[in-house]
Design a protein around this motif. Structure first.
Motif, PDB file in Angstrom:
ATOM      1  N   PHE A   1       0.869  -1.173   0.000  1.00 48.47           N
ATOM      2  CA  PHE A   1       0.000   0.000   0.000  1.00 48.47           C
ATOM      3  C   PHE A   1       0.911   1.229   0.000  1.00 48.47           C
ATOM      4  CE2 PHE A   1      -2.918   3.078   1.845  1.00 48.47           C
ATOM      5  CZ  PHE A   1      -4.181   2.685   1.422  1.00 48.47           C
ATOM      6  N   ARG A   2       1.011   1.942  -1.149  1.00 52.54           N
ATOM      7  CA  ARG A   2       1.954   3.047  -1.285  1.00 52.54           C
ATOM      8  C   ARG A   2       1.191   4.358  -1.497  1.00 52.54           C
ATOM      9  NH1 ARG A   2       3.284  -0.560  -5.017  1.00 52.54           N
ATOM     10  NH2 ARG A   2       3.482   0.897  -6.766  1.00 52.54           N
ATOM     11  N   LEU A   3       1.111   5.134  -0.430  1.00 53.62           N
ATOM     12  CA  LEU A   3       0.399   6.415  -0.463  1.00 53.62           C
ATOM     13  C   LEU A   3       1.426   7.545  -0.408  1.00 53.62           C
ATOM     14  CD1 LEU A   3      -2.348   7.868  -0.408  1.00 53.62           C
ATOM     15  CD2 LEU A   3      -2.238   7.771   2.101  1.00 53.62           C
ATOM     16  N   ARG A   4       1.449   8.383  -1.458  1.00 55.04           N
ATOM     17  CA  ARG A   4       2.420   9.481  -1.539  1.00 55.04           C
ATOM     18  C   ARG A   4       1.693  10.823  -1.544  1.00 55.04           C
ATOM     19  NH1 ARG A   4       5.457  10.525  -5.705  1.00 55.04           N
ATOM     20  NH2 ARG A   4       3.952   9.740  -7.219  1.00 55.04           N
ATOM     21  N   GLY A   5       2.266  11.782  -0.821  1.00 51.67           N
ATOM     22  CA  GLY A   5       1.719  13.116  -0.819  1.00 51.67           C
ATOM     23  C   GLY A   5       2.114  13.850   0.450  1.00 51.67           C
ATOM     24  N   PRO A   6       1.779  15.129   0.534  1.00 51.51           N
ATOM     25  CA  PRO A   6       1.025  15.885  -0.466  1.00 51.51           C
ATOM     26  C   PRO A   6       1.862  16.192  -1.719  1.00 51.51           C
ATOM     27  CG  PRO A   6       1.719  17.326   1.320  1.00 51.51           C
ATOM     28  CD  PRO A   6       2.103  15.929   1.733  1.00 51.51           C
ATOM     29  N   LEU A   7       1.183  16.218  -2.860  1.00 51.94           N
ATOM     30  CA  LEU A   7       1.823  16.446  -4.153  1.00 51.94           C
ATOM     31  C   LEU A   7       1.156  17.612  -4.866  1.00 51.94           C
ATOM     32  CD1 LEU A   7       1.732  12.724  -5.348  1.00 51.94           C
ATOM     33  CD2 LEU A   7       3.714  13.886  -4.376  1.00 51.94           C
ATOM     34  N   PRO A   8       1.852  18.260  -5.780  1.00 49.26           N
ATOM     35  CA  PRO A   8       1.175  19.233  -6.643  1.00 49.26           C
ATOM     36  C   PRO A   8       0.040  18.524  -7.387  1.00 49.26           C
ATOM     37  CG  PRO A   8       3.556  19.413  -6.868  1.00 49.26           C
ATOM     38  CD  PRO A   8       3.305  18.178  -6.071  1.00 49.26           C
ATOM     39  N   PRO A   9      -1.098  19.161  -7.550  1.00 48.26           N
ATOM     40  CA  PRO A   9      -2.277  18.476  -8.100  1.00 48.26           C
ATOM     41  C   PRO A   9      -2.258  18.320  -9.618  1.00 48.26           C
ATOM     42  CG  PRO A   9      -2.829  20.734  -7.588  1.00 48.26           C
ATOM     43  CD  PRO A   9      -1.412  20.530  -7.115  1.00 48.26           C
ATOM     44  N   TYR A  10      -1.211  17.646 -10.131  1.00 46.27           N
ATOM     45  CA  TYR A  10      -1.107  17.440 -11.585  1.00 46.27           C
ATOM     46  C   TYR A  10      -2.328  16.722 -12.155  1.00 46.27           C
ATOM     47  CZ  TYR A  10       3.923  18.529 -11.242  1.00 46.27           C
ATOM     48  OH  TYR A  10       5.124  19.145 -11.047  1.00 46.27           O
ATOM     49  N   SER A  11      -2.865  15.763 -11.407  1.00 48.54           N
ATOM     50  CA  SER A  11      -3.950  14.926 -11.936  1.00 48.54           C
ATOM     51  C   SER A  11      -5.271  15.669 -12.062  1.00 48.54           C
ATOM     52  CB  SER A  11      -4.149  13.706 -11.025  1.00 48.54           C
ATOM     53  OG  SER A  11      -2.973  12.923 -10.953  1.00 48.54           O
ATOM     54  N   PHE A  12      -5.336  16.876 -11.532  1.00 46.92           N
ATOM     55  CA  PHE A  12      -6.606  17.603 -11.514  1.00 46.92           C
ATOM     56  C   PHE A  12      -6.534  18.935 -12.270  1.00 46.92           C
ATOM     57  CE2 PHE A  12      -6.228  14.827  -7.887  1.00 46.92           C
ATOM     58  CZ  PHE A  12      -7.395  14.073  -7.993  1.00 46.92           C
ATOM     59  N   VAL A  13      -5.505  19.061 -13.119  1.00 44.50           N
ATOM     60  CA  VAL A  13      -5.360  20.275 -13.935  1.00 44.50           C
ATOM     61  C   VAL A  13      -5.725  19.923 -15.375  1.00 44.50           C
ATOM     62  CG1 VAL A  13      -3.746  21.978 -14.820  1.00 44.50           C
ATOM     63  CG2 VAL A  13      -3.572  21.211 -12.440  1.00 44.50           C
TER      64      VAL A  13
END
Length: 237
Positions: A225-237
């Motif tokens: 289970f690999r949870l990464r963040g916080p990240l810049p919201p690339y997936s929502f632009v």
């Protein structure tokens, strides 16, 4: 001269970028291009742009610094425009869309989750819980099976593995969904059966992370289970 574009944000963003540098060798000087209430962070584009480690890191540092001070539309590595006027024109032409996206991303960050299932552990579970597959496996391994039985066994195992992975993926997403404003599913790669990004509001971050830890504990060592963040919201632009 061609320009490299890092991000789009509002004109009143703090822009604490003085100690950062852009991509290229020597590194480009960061500057802004403004149009109305919007602003793009840019630098001169190097003649040969490749995803070298130093350039990818420079790109990411700009995103993270901007993200710490407000909403930002992070562009993926490698985005260029003909010149500053082309950037300004894009800001003007898409002002409404960019402002709406900035409003949607305000106070939120991205978390990416990838999950894989250890192959031997998954197979053991299938054999334990499926009488048909267990009987076919016993016959095949014992030498009394036919080629047709081996083929059927392989097909049944593959179908059962996919069904279990899909069910688990749906359950994981469903458990995290209440604490996310939005989600974006991407095709999983390698051994992963789930690759999903969540847009998490700041005031839901604690519950989101606590739920993620709980899920990881429930899945146990058989699942990664690999949870990464916080990240810049690339997936929502």
């Amino acid at each position: 001269m061609a320009v490299y574009v890092y991000s789009i944000t509002s004109k009143d963003h703090p822009m604490r970028l003085d100690d950062l540098h852009g991509v290229g060798d020597p590194p480009g000087r960061l500057r802004t291009v403004t149009a109305g209430v919007l602003c793009a962070v840019v630098s001169d584009a190097p003649e040969e742009l490749r995803p070298r480690r130093r350039d990818v890191q420079a790109h990411q540092e700009v995103q993270e610094r901007l993200m710490a001070d407000g909403a930002v539309l992070p562009l993926r590595f490698g985005m260029t425009a003909e010149d500053d006027e082309a950037v300004r024109g894009a800001l003007e032409d898409n002002a409404g869309e960019y402002q709406e996206q900035l409003q949607n991303l305000d106070g939120a960050t991205e978390y990416n989750l990838k999950v894989s299932w250890e192959e031997e552990a998954l197979l053991r579970q299938i054999l334990l819980e499926s009488d048909e597959i267990r009987e076919l496996n016993t016959a095949t391994r014992g030498g009394s099976g036919t080629p047709e039985m081996s083929l059927t066994l392989g097909e049944l195992v593959a179908q059962e593995a996919e069904a279990r992975q899909q069910a688990l993926a749906a359950g994981v997403v469903e458990a995290l969904r209440p604490y996310a404003r939005d989600e974006s599913v991407s095709p999983p790669g390698g051994r992963d059966f789930l690759n999903v990004s969540f847009l998490v509001q700041d005031d839901e971050e604690e519950m989101f992370l606590a739920t993620g830890i709980s899920l990881a504990n429930q899945l146990g060592e058989d699942c990664e289970f690999r949870l990464r963040g916080p990240l810049p919201p690339y997936s929502f632009v």
